[in-house]
Design a protein around this motif. Structure first.
Motif, PDB file in Angstrom:
ATOM      1  N   SER A   1      -9.067  -2.511  -8.332  1.00  0.00           N
ATOM      2  CA  SER A   1     -10.028  -2.260  -7.261  1.00  0.00           C
ATOM      3  C   SER A   1      -9.281  -1.745  -6.041  1.00  0.00           C
ATOM      4  O   SER A   1      -8.067  -1.867  -5.928  1.00  0.00           O
ATOM      5  CB  SER A   1     -10.784  -3.542  -6.915  1.00  0.00           C
ATOM      6  N   ASN A   2     -10.025  -1.182  -5.146  1.00  0.00           N
ATOM      7  CA  ASN A   2      -9.476  -0.590  -3.937  1.00  0.00           C
ATOM      8  C   ASN A   2      -8.671  -1.604  -3.131  1.00  0.00           C
ATOM      9  O   ASN A   2      -7.639  -1.274  -2.571  1.00  0.00           O
ATOM     10  CB  ASN A   2     -10.638  -0.053  -3.101  1.00  0.00           C
ATOM     11  N   SER A   3      -9.124  -2.841  -3.103  1.00  0.00           N
ATOM     12  CA  SER A   3      -8.449  -3.841  -2.285  1.00  0.00           C
ATOM     13  C   SER A   3      -7.150  -4.335  -2.928  1.00  0.00           C
ATOM     14  O   SER A   3      -6.302  -4.872  -2.245  1.00  0.00           O
ATOM     15  CB  SER A   3      -9.387  -5.023  -2.027  1.00  0.00           C
ATOM     16  N   GLN A   4      -6.979  -4.149  -4.241  1.00  0.00           N
ATOM     17  CA  GLN A   4      -5.779  -4.627  -4.919  1.00  0.00           C
ATOM     18  C   GLN A   4      -4.656  -3.599  -4.913  1.00  0.00           C
ATOM     19  O   GLN A   4      -3.497  -3.963  -5.015  1.00  0.00           O
ATOM     20  CB  GLN A   4      -6.105  -4.980  -6.368  1.00  0.00           C
TER      21      GLN A   4
ATOM     22  N   ASN B   1      -1.688   4.373  -6.853  1.00  0.00           N
ATOM     23  CA  ASN B   1      -1.786   3.904  -5.459  1.00  0.00           C
ATOM     24  C   ASN B   1      -3.149   4.256  -4.873  1.00  0.00           C
ATOM     25  O   ASN B   1      -3.798   5.208  -5.312  1.00  0.00           O
ATOM     26  CB  ASN B   1      -0.735   4.575  -4.568  1.00  0.00           C
ATOM     27  N   ARG B   2      -3.546   3.488  -3.869  1.00  0.00           N
ATOM     28  CA  ARG B   2      -4.748   3.828  -3.103  1.00  0.00           C
ATOM     29  C   ARG B   2      -4.384   4.985  -2.178  1.00  0.00           C
ATOM     30  O   ARG B   2      -3.387   4.936  -1.453  1.00  0.00           O
ATOM     31  CB  ARG B   2      -5.222   2.626  -2.295  1.00  0.00           C
ATOM     32  N   ALA B   3      -5.177   6.040  -2.218  1.00  0.00           N
ATOM     33  CA  ALA B   3      -4.909   7.219  -1.385  1.00  0.00           C
ATOM     34  C   ALA B   3      -5.040   6.851   0.088  1.00  0.00           C
ATOM     35  O   ALA B   3      -5.997   6.170   0.480  1.00  0.00           O
ATOM     36  CB  ALA B   3      -5.892   8.338  -1.729  1.00  0.00           C
TER      37      ALA B   3
ATOM     38  N   GLU C   1     -12.780   4.808  -6.945  1.00  0.00           N
ATOM     39  CA  GLU C   1     -12.301   3.614  -6.236  1.00  0.00           C
ATOM     40  C   GLU C   1     -11.259   3.959  -5.178  1.00  0.00           C
ATOM     41  O   GLU C   1     -10.727   3.072  -4.519  1.00  0.00           O
ATOM     42  CB  GLU C   1     -11.699   2.623  -7.243  1.00  0.00           C
ATOM     43  N   GLY C   2     -10.912   5.249  -5.059  1.00  0.00           N
ATOM     44  CA  GLY C   2      -9.922   5.662  -4.072  1.00  0.00           C
ATOM     45  C   GLY C   2      -8.495   5.627  -4.589  1.00  0.00           C
ATOM     46  O   GLY C   2      -7.543   5.697  -3.812  1.00  0.00           O
ATOM     47  N   ILE C   3      -8.328   5.546  -5.910  1.00  0.00           N
ATOM     48  CA  ILE C   3      -7.007   5.451  -6.529  1.00  0.00           C
ATOM     49  C   ILE C   3      -6.557   6.840  -6.989  1.00  0.00           C
ATOM     50  O   ILE C   3      -7.317   7.563  -7.639  1.00  0.00           O
ATOM     51  CB  ILE C   3      -7.021   4.484  -7.736  1.00  0.00           C
TER      52      ILE C   3
END
Length: 184
Positions: A36-39, A48-50, A160-162
C-alpha cells in the motif's frame, strides 16, 4: 545410529532453510505487489512510492501527482526542443486517447526552465494535439528530484502510487500498452 540421527537432523534443517528462503522470497514479492501507499518507501526505484510534486499547467491550475491516486500514471519528463520527445508525442497522444477512460493518465512534465518561453510549449501542445495533462517545471525541481539526466525520462506508476517501471528514451504506444497490462 548417532550418525543416522545427525544426518536426519541436517537434512531436516537443510530442507527447512530452503523452504524458509523460498517462502520469504514469495512473501517479499507479494509484499511489493500488494504494497500500500503508506507502506512503501518514497524513492525512484521500482517498488518505491513515487515522490509527490505540485506544478502548474499553462492555465495556471495547480496539479499534484497525488491528485491521480487511484489511476495508473505515466510521468513523462520532456522538452519541446528534444527530438526523441517530439518523436514519442504522437504515440503518447494515441495511447492516451485509447486508455484515458480506463483509469490511465499521462502527466507530461515540461522542462520549462530549458525552453525559450512558455509560448513555445503552448504552440507545441496545439501542433501535436495534446489532450493529456501538461505541467510546467519552471524551476527544474521535479526533473532534478526525478533524476532526469536524459530526456525523455518516464516513470510508470500504479494506482497506489508505486513505481513499476522507468524508461529513458522515447516510449512507443506498444510499450505503454504493455506496461498497463503488466500492472493490471
Amino acid at each position: 545410529m548417532k550418525k543416522a540421527a545427525v544426518v536426519l537432523v541436517l537434512l531436516v534443517l537443510t530442507g527447512w532453510a530452503i523452504y524458509d528462503a523460498f517462502l520469504q522470497k514469495n512473501n517479499f514479492e507479494k509484499k511489493i505487489g500488494g504494497m500500500s501507499n503508506s507502506q512503501a518507501v518514497e524513492g525512484l526505484e521500482v517498488g518505491n512510492r513515487a515522490p509527490d510534486f505540485a506544478l502548474r499547467t499553462l492555465n495556471g491550475e495547480e496539479v499534484r501527482l497525488s491528485d491521480f491516486r487511484g489511476k495508473k500514471v505515466i510521468v513523462n519528463i520532456w522538452a519541446t526542443w528534444c527530438p526523441p520527445c517530439r518523436a514519442e508525442m504522437p504515440d503518447m497522444q494515441a495511447f492516451y486517447e485509447e486508455y484515458k477512460n480506463q483509469g490511465v493518465e499521462i502527466v507530461a512534465v515540461n522542462l520549462t526552465k530549458s525552453e525559450k518561453n512558455s509560448e513555445q510549449v503552448t504552440r507545441f501542445i496545439e501542433t501535436y494535439g495534446i489532450t493529456f495533462t501538461v505541467v510546467l517545471d519552471e524551476k527544474g525541481e521535479v526533473s532534478q528530484r526525478y533524476q532526469a539526466q536524459a530526456i525523455p525520462t518516464s516513470y510508470v506508476i500504479d494506482s497506489e502510487g508505486i513505481i513499476r517501471n522507468k524508461m529513458i528514451g522515447p516510449m512507443s504506444k506498444d510499450w505503454m500498452m504493455e506496461q498497463m497490462k503488466q500492472i493490471d
